[in-house]
Design an enzyme around this catalytic site. Structure first.
Site, PDB file in Angstrom:
ATOM      1  N   LYS A  16      -8.566   2.873  -8.120  1.00 34.23           N
ATOM      2  CA  LYS A  16      -7.195   3.360  -8.246  1.00 34.23           C
ATOM      3  C   LYS A  16      -6.665   3.086  -9.661  1.00 34.23           C
ATOM      4  O   LYS A  16      -7.241   2.278 -10.401  1.00 34.23           O
ATOM      5  CB  LYS A  16      -6.336   2.702  -7.167  1.00 34.23           C
ATOM      6  N   TYR A  54      -4.425  11.960   1.189  1.00 33.06           N
ATOM      7  CA  TYR A  54      -3.836  10.938   2.071  1.00 33.06           C
ATOM      8  C   TYR A  54      -3.131  11.551   3.274  1.00 33.06           C
ATOM      9  O   TYR A  54      -2.182  10.970   3.806  1.00 33.06           O
ATOM     10  CB  TYR A  54      -2.864  10.059   1.285  1.00 33.06           C
ATOM     11  N   THR A  96      -6.485  -5.017   2.963  1.00 30.75           N
ATOM     12  CA  THR A  96      -5.626  -4.072   2.222  1.00 30.75           C
ATOM     13  C   THR A  96      -4.696  -4.793   1.242  1.00 30.75           C
ATOM     14  O   THR A  96      -4.562  -4.379   0.086  1.00 30.75           O
ATOM     15  CB  THR A  96      -4.765  -3.274   3.227  1.00 30.75           C
ATOM     16  N   ASN A 120      -3.851  -2.047  -4.939  1.00 31.44           N
ATOM     17  CA  ASN A 120      -4.928  -2.893  -4.436  1.00 31.44           C
ATOM     18  C   ASN A 120      -6.316  -2.483  -4.942  1.00 31.44           C
ATOM     19  O   ASN A 120      -7.312  -2.630  -4.256  1.00 31.44           O
ATOM     20  CB  ASN A 120      -4.872  -2.957  -2.904  1.00 31.44           C
ATOM     21  N   HIS A 123     -10.099   2.133  -3.130  1.00 34.75           N
ATOM     22  CA  HIS A 123     -10.063   2.772  -1.816  1.00 34.75           C
ATOM     23  C   HIS A 123     -11.474   2.851  -1.247  1.00 34.75           C
ATOM     24  O   HIS A 123     -12.437   2.977  -1.996  1.00 34.75           O
ATOM     25  CB  HIS A 123      -9.503   4.193  -1.949  1.00 34.75           C
ATOM     26  N   GLU A 134     -13.443  13.069   2.754  1.00 36.86           N
ATOM     27  CA  GLU A 134     -13.029  12.606   1.428  1.00 36.86           C
ATOM     28  C   GLU A 134     -14.082  12.922   0.358  1.00 36.86           C
ATOM     29  O   GLU A 134     -13.731  13.196  -0.789  1.00 36.86           O
ATOM     30  CB  GLU A 134     -12.726  11.104   1.484  1.00 36.86           C
TER      31      GLU A 134
HETATM   32  P1  RTP Z   1      -7.632   2.435   1.527  1.00 40.36           P
HETATM   33  O1  RTP Z   1      -7.354   3.574   2.489  1.00 40.36           O
HETATM   34  O2  RTP Z   1      -6.944   2.597   0.179  1.00 40.36           O
HETATM   35  O3  RTP Z   1      -9.070   2.077   1.385  1.00 40.36           O
HETATM   36  O4  RTP Z   1      -6.932   1.120   2.127  1.00 40.36           O
HETATM   37  P2  RTP Z   1      -6.828   0.655   3.627  1.00 40.36           P
HETATM   38  O5  RTP Z   1      -7.601   1.537   4.529  1.00 40.36           O
HETATM   39  O6  RTP Z   1      -7.147  -0.810   3.605  1.00 40.36           O
HETATM   40  O7  RTP Z   1      -5.281   0.832   3.872  1.00 40.36           O
HETATM   41  P3  RTP Z   1      -4.485   2.045   4.549  1.00 40.36           P
HETATM   42  O8  RTP Z   1      -3.747   1.495   5.704  1.00 40.36           O
HETATM   43  O9  RTP Z   1      -5.382   3.219   4.757  1.00 40.36           O
HETATM   44  O10 RTP Z   1      -3.415   2.386   3.438  1.00 40.36           O
HETATM   45  C1  RTP Z   1      -3.749   3.237   2.365  1.00 40.36           C
HETATM   46  C2  RTP Z   1      -3.188   2.665   1.086  1.00 40.36           C
HETATM   47  O11 RTP Z   1      -1.760   2.732   1.115  1.00 40.36           O
HETATM   48  C3  RTP Z   1      -1.230   1.625   0.388  1.00 40.36           C
HETATM   49  N1  RTP Z   1      -0.391   0.840   1.288  1.00 40.36           N
HETATM   50  N2  RTP Z   1       0.787   0.382   0.957  1.00 40.36           N
HETATM   51  N3  RTP Z   1       2.982  -1.421   3.205  1.00 40.36           N
HETATM   52  C4  RTP Z   1       2.572  -0.927   2.050  1.00 40.36           C
HETATM   53  O12 RTP Z   1       3.230  -1.000   1.040  1.00 40.36           O
HETATM   54  C5  RTP Z   1       1.256  -0.276   2.009  1.00 40.36           C
HETATM   55  N4  RTP Z   1       0.397  -0.232   3.010  1.00 40.36           N
HETATM   56  C6  RTP Z   1      -0.657   0.470   2.544  1.00 40.36           C
HETATM   57  C7  RTP Z   1      -2.391   0.817  -0.121  1.00 40.36           C
HETATM   58  O13 RTP Z   1      -2.699   1.266  -1.441  1.00 40.36           O
HETATM   59  C8  RTP Z   1      -3.481   1.182   0.854  1.00 40.36           C
HETATM   60  O14 RTP Z   1      -4.764   0.968   0.297  1.00 40.36           O
HETATM   61 MG    MG Z   2      -7.395   3.682   4.583  1.00 39.89          MG
END
Ligand code: RTP
Ligand code: MG
Length: 156
Positions: A16, A54, A96, A120, A123, A134
């Site tokens: 990212k 997304y 995350t 973070n 992805h 994706e």
């Molecule tokens: P990713 O998709 O980026 O690999 O991360 P992930 O599965 O661990 O997390 P996901 O729930 O899919 O969320 C996608 C991305 O959104 C941002 N995020 N911000 N509460 C918040 O501010 C929040 N929660 C999620 C993060 O960049 C997350 O990786």
């Molecule tokens: Mg995710």
């Protein structure tokens, strides 16, 4: 899990914008993990492209922040291949929220390079089906039926 029984998989990884300056260290960690990078490109997503990528987060409160963040600069997208790669890449990423990652998995990529729960570092696709979608988004299949030919014309 037993690596001998794990299936060969592909997944989509993405560095990212906040971590593109750490690309060298992140690619080193992937190399050391034994996963193979089989495709890679840098590009700067516009808002429509980010929204498509997304789409699973439509309606979530953090979507707007996430779209602003992910379009704030270039990203580096790559295909990873290997046994159990979907899960292994998620494991290497860590939780995350980067602060949680620093507590629970201090050697993970988000612990080392992430800033908070939005910025973070990287992805990873969360399953085989999302990995296929994706990967098609960033690396559309070539051929007569190729879609999105206008996409990423400005990519390097
Ligand atoms: P990713 O998709 O980026 O690999 O991360 P992930 O599965 O661990 O997390 P996901 O729930 O899919 O969320 C996608 C991305 O959104 C941002 N995020 N911000 N509460 C918040 O501010 C929040 N929660 C999620 C993060 O960049 C997350 O990786
Ligand atoms: Mg995710």
């Amino acid at each position: 899990r037993n690596r001998l029984t794990m299936k060969k998989e592909k997944t989509l990884g993405m560095i990212k914008p906040d971590a593109v300056s750490k690309m060298g260290s992140i690619l080193d960690l992937i190399y050391l993990s034994g996963m193979k990078i089989t495709k890679l490109k840098m590009c700067h997503l516009n808002r429509n492209e980010a929204f498509e990528f997304y789409q699973e987060h439509q309606g979530k409160p953090f979507l707007d922040n996430l779209l602003s963040y992910i379009t704030s600069g270039p990203v580096v997208a790559f295909e990873l291949m290997g046994e159990g790669t979907v899960g292994r890449w998620r494991e290497l990423l860590g939780p995350t929220d980067s602060a949680v990652a620093r507590k629970e998995n201090p050697t993970s990529i988000r612990a080392r390079f992430g800033k908070d729960k939005t910025m973070n570092a990287c992805h990873g696709s969360d399953g085989v089906a999302s990995a296929a979608r994706e990967l098609e988004f960033f690396f559309p299949s070539v051929g007569p039926s190729r879609k999105n030919t206008a996409k990423f014309d400005d990519c390097t």
